[in-house]
Design an enzyme around this catalytic site. Structure first.
Site, mmCIF file in Angstrom:
data_model
loop_
_atom_site.group_PDB
_atom_site.id
_atom_site.type_symbol
_atom_site.label_atom_id
_atom_site.label_comp_id
_atom_site.label_asym_id
_atom_site.label_seq_id
_atom_site.Cartn_x
_atom_site.Cartn_y
_atom_site.Cartn_z
ATOM 1 N N GLU A 154 -0.955 0.010 13.391
ATOM 2 C CA GLU A 154 -2.062 -0.919 13.633
ATOM 3 C C GLU A 154 -1.653 -1.883 14.735
ATOM 4 O OE1 GLU A 154 -4.191 -4.701 11.349
ATOM 5 O OE2 GLU A 154 -3.204 -3.172 10.152
ATOM 6 N N GLU A 188 0.843 -3.756 1.127
ATOM 7 C CA GLU A 188 1.255 -3.171 2.404
ATOM 8 C C GLU A 188 2.745 -3.428 2.644
ATOM 9 O OE1 GLU A 188 -1.494 -4.828 5.329
ATOM 10 O OE2 GLU A 188 -3.038 -4.885 3.791
#
Length: 416
Positions: A331, A220
């Site tokens: 997120e 990520e």
């Protein structure tokens, strides 16, 4: 005082002394644990730079970085450049004359705050120094620098129990059903407001392999605001990796052994400056992660000029071959303070329909195929747990390629 009273008094006194000694012992044991951890993370510096935001950046010799604490990397020869770059990088400067629907504004240049006060010499890498208070904010020394389990958007499951269990909410675009060897995106940078210190807001791409069970592999990269991790509300460049669904392996940035950095100019976890402002200048960053077809390592590039380093392929099981899913988006952690949805913002804190200059975006999103070519994603899907809180809207045109706007304010009249 009776004899029995004296015995009781002595018993209570001794108990209190013993409790006090145990507490002191526990505190000193924790201090020792924290100190040992700091000694492991903070490597000897060739040069130290004080950043205006309070960070200390240590310029550490490339061969002394935390990656080499890994037993498998003891004799590893650092690869100073990737064997291959993906072909077909989207021309960032191309502007379509016929495209009147989307703005022609090119991104403004972005840097990191610490650059104001100096730079690291060649042969070193910049590492954000970990302070005692950073580690003490974590739930334990062992959990410092790690994400909680189940922090990944799982578009295939709309099981509300799973969604609420993790406390994480997303607004993402994704592709699956093929073998992927990398991904790219240009991401708009903001400074979202965070309601609780234990919550965060981030925008990133995910390179995923395996199932969504205990064996998930993930790489990520993006930007985040995380008061718990960094002790402030600054927007920071970050990376993350795990090979067992966030259980024992992996961490943010260079907070464990794994990622090998080769770049002397960009510090993982350091503040990005400037950031976009509502109805004002827009700033974005480009991130490219791809698998070197020769060595098998996963490389990361920031912007057009900075190849940052690589995750060695042995760190992973599924990703040692290829990724099975790519996700891009936002997120947040929703800890439901006071029993209500958090007001922690995702992206700019505005819904996608507000568009350029107001809402946050990902543009020029691409995947790397098995021939090491960057391609437009096929069959792009979207996913969000609660579109009244955070939403996502995709589009495509000549200037931005495949893009989407995403984000939202969290708590509002339709998201109680």
């Amino acid at each position: 005082m009776t004899r029995k009273g004296v015995v009781l008094f002595l018993f209570w006194t001794l108990s209190l002394i013993s409790l006090s000694c145990a507490a002191r012992l526990s505190v000193s044991r924790q201090k020792l644990q924290v100190q040992n951890h700091l000694n492991r993370l903070n490597k000897p510096a060739v040069k130290t730079i004080q950043s205006p935001d309070g960070d200390i950046i240590d310029c550490v010799h490339i061969s002394h970085q935390p990656a080499f604490d890994h037993p498998f990397l003891k004799d590893h020869k650092v690869q100073m450049r990737p064997g291959y770059h993906p072909e077909g990088l989207f021309d960032e400067n191309k502007v379509s004359d016929t495209d009147t629907e989307k703005p022609k504004q090119r991104s403004n240049s972005i840097t990191q705050l610490w650059h104001i006060n100096g730079k690291c010499p060649q042969g070193t890498i910049p590492i954000r120094r970990t302070k005692e208070e950073d580690v003490l904010r974590a739930s334990s020394v062992k959990r410092y620098g790690k994400k909680k389990h189940r922090a990944i958007p799982q578009p295939r499951s709309a099981d509300p129990d799973l969604i609420n269990e993790s406390g994480h909410q997303h607004a993402i675009a994704y592709v699956e059903g093929d073998k992927y060897y990398g991904a790219k995106a240009t991401i708009n940078v903001w400074e979202p407001k965070i309601q609780q210190p234990n919550e965060f807001s981030l925008s990133q791409l995910w390179i995923l392999g395996g199932s969504f069970g205990e064996d998930l592999n993930s790489i990520e990269a993006g930007w985040q605001v995380s008061p718990d991790l960094y002790g402030d509300n600054n927007t920071r460049l970050f990376t993350y990796w795990t090979s067992d669904a966030y259980q024992a392996t992996g961490c943010y940035n260079l907070l464990c052994s794994g990622f090998i950095q080769i770049n002397s100019e960009i510090a993982m976890g350091a503040s990005i400056s400037p950031v976009s402002a509502y109805r004002n200048s827009q700033y974005d960053i480009s991130i490219l992660v791809w698998k070197d077809p020769k060595e098998g390592h996963w490389w990361m590039q920031f912007g057009n000029d900075y190849v940052l380093g690589y995750w060695p392929s042995f760190l992973f099981s599924y990703l040692a071959d290829s990724a099975s899913m790519i996700e891009w988006g936002g997120e947040v952690v929703n800890s439901e303070p006071d029993g209500h949805h958090t007001s922690t913002q995702m992206g700019s804190g505005r819904f996608p329909e507000e568009g350029f200059g107001k809402s946050s975006y990902f543009r020029n999103i691409q995947v790397v195929d098995d021939s090491n070519n960057l391609k437009a994603p096929k069959g792009l899907g979207t996913f969000t747990e609660q579109s009244n809180c955070y939403d996502v809207q995709t589009g495509s045109n000549g200037d931005w390629g495949h893009y989407f706007y995403y984000g939202g304010p969290g708590k509002n009249a339709n998201c109680p």
